[in-house]
Write a protein that holds these residues in place. Structure first.
Motif, PDB file in Angstrom:
ATOM      1  N   ASP A 300       0.837  -1.203   0.000  1.00 16.37           N
ATOM      2  CA  ASP A 300       0.000   0.000   0.000  1.00 16.37           C
ATOM      3  C   ASP A 300       0.867   1.247   0.000  1.00 16.37           C
ATOM      4  OD1 ASP A 300      -2.259  -1.527  -0.014  1.00 16.37           O
ATOM      5  OD2 ASP A 300      -2.523  -1.500   2.173  1.00 16.37           O
ATOM      6  N   LEU A 301       2.002   1.213   0.738  1.00 18.73           N
ATOM      7  CA  LEU A 301       2.902   2.364   0.781  1.00 18.73           C
ATOM      8  C   LEU A 301       3.550   2.602  -0.604  1.00 18.73           C
ATOM      9  CD1 LEU A 301       4.189   4.527   2.564  1.00 18.73           C
ATOM     10  CD2 LEU A 301       6.007   2.875   3.130  1.00 18.73           C
ATOM     11  N   VAL A 302       3.940   1.484  -1.271  1.00 13.87           N
ATOM     12  CA  VAL A 302       4.523   1.617  -2.626  1.00 13.87           C
ATOM     13  C   VAL A 302       3.497   2.201  -3.592  1.00 13.87           C
ATOM     14  CG1 VAL A 302       5.425   0.300  -4.594  1.00 13.87           C
ATOM     15  CG2 VAL A 302       6.222  -0.205  -2.290  1.00 13.87           C
ATOM     16  N   VAL A 303       2.255   1.725  -3.494  1.00 13.49           N
ATOM     17  CA  VAL A 303       1.205   2.259  -4.374  1.00 13.49           C
ATOM     18  C   VAL A 303       1.013   3.738  -4.126  1.00 13.49           C
ATOM     19  CG1 VAL A 303      -1.273   2.157  -4.855  1.00 13.49           C
ATOM     20  CG2 VAL A 303       0.027   0.060  -4.631  1.00 13.49           C
ATOM     21  N   ASP A 304       1.017   4.117  -2.830  1.00 15.81           N
ATOM     22  CA  ASP A 304       0.869   5.541  -2.514  1.00 15.81           C
ATOM     23  C   ASP A 304       2.020   6.344  -3.120  1.00 15.81           C
ATOM     24  OD1 ASP A 304      -1.450   5.024  -1.170  1.00 15.81           O
ATOM     25  OD2 ASP A 304      -0.475   4.822   0.795  1.00 15.81           O
ATOM     26  N   HIS A 305       3.260   5.810  -2.963  1.00 12.98           N
ATOM     27  CA  HIS A 305       4.420   6.545  -3.537  1.00 12.98           C
ATOM     28  C   HIS A 305       4.325   6.623  -5.058  1.00 12.98           C
ATOM     29  CE1 HIS A 305       6.413   7.171   0.184  1.00 12.98           C
ATOM     30  NE2 HIS A 305       6.646   5.862   0.441  1.00 12.98           N
ATOM     31  N   MET A 306       3.904   5.527  -5.748  1.00 15.23           N
ATOM     32  CA  MET A 306       3.774   5.547  -7.202  1.00 15.23           C
ATOM     33  C   MET A 306       2.727   6.553  -7.652  1.00 15.23           C
ATOM     34  SD  MET A 306       5.974   3.651  -8.627  1.00 15.23           S
ATOM     35  CE  MET A 306       7.199   2.425  -8.197  1.00 15.23           C
ATOM     36  N   LEU A 307       1.602   6.556  -6.928  1.00 15.94           N
ATOM     37  CA  LEU A 307       0.563   7.518  -7.279  1.00 15.94           C
ATOM     38  C   LEU A 307       1.063   8.946  -7.080  1.00 15.94           C
ATOM     39  CD1 LEU A 307      -2.590   5.775  -5.710  1.00 15.94           C
ATOM     40  CD2 LEU A 307      -1.951   5.912  -8.134  1.00 15.94           C
ATOM     41  N   ASP A 308       1.835   9.155  -6.002  1.00 17.37           N
ATOM     42  CA  ASP A 308       2.419  10.475  -5.771  1.00 17.37           C
ATOM     43  C   ASP A 308       3.404  10.836  -6.882  1.00 17.37           C
ATOM     44  OD1 ASP A 308       2.810  12.846  -4.259  1.00 17.37           O
ATOM     45  OD2 ASP A 308       4.665  11.988  -3.428  1.00 17.37           O
ATOM     46  N   LEU A 309       4.200   9.796  -7.316  1.00 12.54           N
ATOM     47  CA  LEU A 309       5.144  10.038  -8.427  1.00 12.54           C
ATOM     48  C   LEU A 309       4.412  10.390  -9.716  1.00 12.54           C
ATOM     49  CD1 LEU A 309       8.074  10.000  -9.421  1.00 12.54           C
ATOM     50  CD2 LEU A 309       7.854   7.533  -9.826  1.00 12.54           C
ATOM     51  N   GLY A 310       3.268   9.736  -9.985  1.00 18.03           N
ATOM     52  CA  GLY A 310       2.482  10.063 -11.171  1.00 18.03           C
ATOM     53  C   GLY A 310       1.977  11.484 -11.125  1.00 18.03           C
ATOM     54  N   ARG A 311       1.488  11.887  -9.879  1.00 15.45           N
ATOM     55  CA  ARG A 311       0.989  13.256  -9.763  1.00 15.45           C
ATOM     56  C   ARG A 311       2.118  14.263 -10.004  1.00 15.45           C
ATOM     57  NH1 ARG A 311      -1.897  10.789  -5.550  1.00 15.45           N
ATOM     58  NH2 ARG A 311      -0.319  11.425  -4.040  1.00 15.45           N
ATOM     59  N   LYS A 312       3.315  13.958  -9.439  1.00 16.34           N
ATOM     60  CA  LYS A 312       4.444  14.882  -9.654  1.00 16.34           C
ATOM     61  C   LYS A 312       4.894  14.879 -11.120  1.00 16.34           C
ATOM     62  CE  LYS A 312       6.186  14.654  -4.934  1.00 16.34           C
ATOM     63  NZ  LYS A 312       7.287  14.281  -4.046  1.00 16.34           N
ATOM     64  N   SER A 313       4.801  13.715 -11.826  1.00 18.55           N
ATOM     65  CA  SER A 313       5.140  13.678 -13.263  1.00 18.55           C
ATOM     66  C   SER A 313       4.200  14.571 -14.059  1.00 18.55           C
ATOM     67  CB  SER A 313       5.065  12.243 -13.775  1.00 18.55           C
ATOM     68  OG  SER A 313       6.006  11.424 -13.120  1.00 18.55           O
ATOM     69  N   GLN A 314       2.903  14.520 -13.676  1.00 15.11           N
ATOM     70  CA  GLN A 314       1.952  15.408 -14.342  1.00 15.11           C
ATOM     71  C   GLN A 314       2.315  16.871 -14.096  1.00 15.11           C
ATOM     72  OE1 GLN A 314      -1.896  14.228 -12.941  1.00 15.11           O
ATOM     73  NE2 GLN A 314      -1.919  12.300 -14.153  1.00 15.11           N
ATOM     74  N   GLN A 315       2.715  17.187 -12.838  1.00 17.20           N
ATOM     75  CA  GLN A 315       3.110  18.573 -12.551  1.00 17.20           C
ATOM     76  C   GLN A 315       4.348  18.977 -13.379  1.00 17.20           C
ATOM     77  OE1 GLN A 315       3.646  18.735  -8.328  1.00 17.20           O
ATOM     78  NE2 GLN A 315       1.427  18.448  -7.893  1.00 17.20           N
ATOM     79  N   ILE A 316       5.316  18.013 -13.499  1.00 21.66           N
ATOM     80  CA  ILE A 316       6.511  18.299 -14.317  1.00 21.66           C
ATOM     81  C   ILE A 316       6.115  18.518 -15.773  1.00 21.66           C
ATOM     82  CG2 ILE A 316       8.665  17.312 -15.208  1.00 21.66           C
ATOM     83  CD1 ILE A 316       8.962  15.918 -12.477  1.00 21.66           C
ATOM     84  N   GLY A 317       5.135  17.734 -16.265  1.00 17.46           N
ATOM     85  CA  GLY A 317       4.673  17.923 -17.646  1.00 17.46           C
ATOM     86  C   GLY A 317       4.108  19.309 -17.868  1.00 17.46           C
TER      87      GLY A 317
END
Length: 486
Positions: A300-317
């Motif tokens: 669950d922690l890894v999923v949370d981190h991946m989802l956070d990474l996706g959100r930050k990738s969108q922000q970088i985009g």
């Protein structure tokens, strides 16, 4: 038809009733005599007190006359004694007259007269002391003291006569009660003697008839008893044989019960060991469940981190889009600057060089932005793939956790069944031990029964002999009874 026992009971009951009646009448007569004697004694005491009062009053009158004539104080001693004793005697006399209202009235009247006389005596004595003999004799000559004394004598005489009448009536009562008691004793004794005589004759006749009948019954019963004794002896022999066979069977059953108890005890030991292993397996499953729960938390922690990474990738985009737009605007500005520098000629040559560098920098920024965007898209794709794989792993972990829960529940059921089996094995062991104890007791009881059967067989002969002797005795008793006159 009345039995001999009932006739005997009726005879004794009548005799007892008659004796009780005589006793009651005698007791009542004695009680009446006692009460009458007490009343007679009280009446005599009242008569004595009345006489004492009159005697004291006479002494007082004589004393005061002697003092009036002589003037000497020694003559007043009887008067002073009367002053002290008359109230005491009157106080003792009053309760003796409480049951007679007429006497109470006379007593009150006499008490008033006595008070008047004593006061008159006192006044005369005081007059003699104060005024001398002539004045005192003058008071005597009036005759007041004699008149009052005569009236007191009359009242006291009536009281004495009343008490004497009471004494005569109570004497008659005593004589009447004594006559009644004597009659009750005499006639009761005569009736008792007649009743005893009649009862003796009746019981004698009843004894001859009923005892003869009873003796015949005894003869028949003795014959039946002898036959029953013979049957009892045969039955006792058969019972002893059966008891021996049953005792052998019980001994075999006792051995089997002990073997079952030993087997049940071994089952208890094995069940306890199985319960221990089940409890150990339950602990292992609990540890595995905790490990799976920790793995689930990590996923669950890894999923949370991946989802956070996706959100930050969108922000970088978004930032890259802004940078790209800024690079395009910079490139346009650089082209415009180059055009303006070319128009300016030599004055804008340096600026043209700068503008060209800025345009080149904007081109590189645009190229870098595209590369970064490609890398971010790759990262985003990898993140999505990782999230999907992680969700699949999470589902697998959940399935594994449910399976572990099922396994743990199965172990718990197994442990419960093992505990139930252990309790049942213990109950079987306890029941088998109790059964073995009961069988031992039954074996002892059967042994005692067999011994009792043998003793019964031995006593049956004695019973038969006793029945024979009883038949002989009944015949002798019958001859004895029939020889008596009826």
């Amino acid at each position: 038809m009345w039995t001999f026992g009932r006739k005997l009971s009726v005879g004794f009951a009548l005799s007892f009733a008659l004796l009780l009646l005589i006793g009651i009448l005698s007791y009542r007569g004695v009680d009446v005599l006692t009460q009458t004697s007490y009343q007679v004694s009280r009446t005599h005491s009242a008569v004595g007190h009345i006489g004492s009062v009159m005697s004291l009053m006479k002494d007082a009158e004589t004393a005061q006359r002697g003092y009036l004539l002589t003037g000497e104080e020694s003559y007043l001693e009887p008067y002073r004694s009367a002053l002290t004793n008359v109230p005491r005697v009157l106080a003792e006399l009053k309760p003796l007259l409480r049951e007679n209202p007429a006497q109470q009235t006379r007593f009150n009247q006499a008490a008033t007269m006595i008070d008047g006389l004593m006061q008159l005596h006192k006044d005369r004595i005081e007059t003699r002391r104060a005024n001398g003999l002539e004045a005192a004799l003058k008071t005597v000559s009036l005759g007041e003291g004699k008149r009052r004394m005569d009236e007191l004598r009359a009242v006291i005489g009536q009281m004495e006569e009343e008490e004497n009448d009471v004494l005569r009536e109570r004497a008659k009562d005593v004589e009447s009660t004594a006559t009644t008691v004597r009659a009750a004793i005499v006639w009761g004794t005569v009736a008792g003697a007649l009743l005893v005589l009649i009862a003796a004759l009746t019981l004698s006749r009843a004894l001859s008839g009923q005892v003869g009948t009873a003796v015949k019954h005894v003869q028949r019963s003795s014959a039946e008893l002898q036959a029953a004794a013979n049957q009892q002896a045969a039955g006792a022999r058969e019972t002893a044989t059966s008891m021996t066979e049953i005792s052998t069977t019980i001994s075999e059953l006792l051995a089997t019960s002990r073997q079952i108890a030993d087997s049940a005890q071994r089952v208890v030991v094995i069940a306890e060991q199985t319960a221990g292993l089940a409890r150990g397996g339950d602990g292992t499953l609990q540890s595995a469940r905790e490990s799976i729960a920790a793995m689930r938390r990590q996923i669950d922690l890894v999923v949370d981190h991946m989802l956070d990474l996706g959100r930050k990738s969108q922000q970088i985009g978004v930032v890259l889009d802004l940078v790209g737009e800024l690079a395009e605007q910079t490139n346009i500005l650089a082209i415009n600057a180059t055009i303006e520098a070319t128009v300016a000629g030599d004055a804008g040559r340096r600026f043209s060089v700068v503008a060209d560098e800025i345009r080149k920098l904007a081109d590189r920024m645009t190229a870098s932005t595209k590369e970064i965007r490609l890398q971010i898209d790759d990262v985003r794709g990898a993140v999505n793939t990782t999230v999907m794989a992680t969700e699949t792993g999470s589902k697998a972990v959940d399935a594994g956790a449910r399976q572990f829960d099922d396994v743990a529940a199965s172990f718990a059921k197994i442990a419960g069944q093992v505990v139930t089996t252990t309790d049942a094995a213990r109950e079987i062991e306890l029941s088998t031990k109790q059964q073995a104890t009961a069988v031992e007791q039954l074996n002892v009881a059967l042994s005692n029964t067999a011994q009792a059967s043998r003793e019964t067989e031995a006593s049956s002969g004695q019973t038969s002999q006793t029945a024979t002797e009883l038949a002989e005795m009944s015949r002798d008793l019958l001859r004895l009874v029939q020889s008596q006159p009826t």
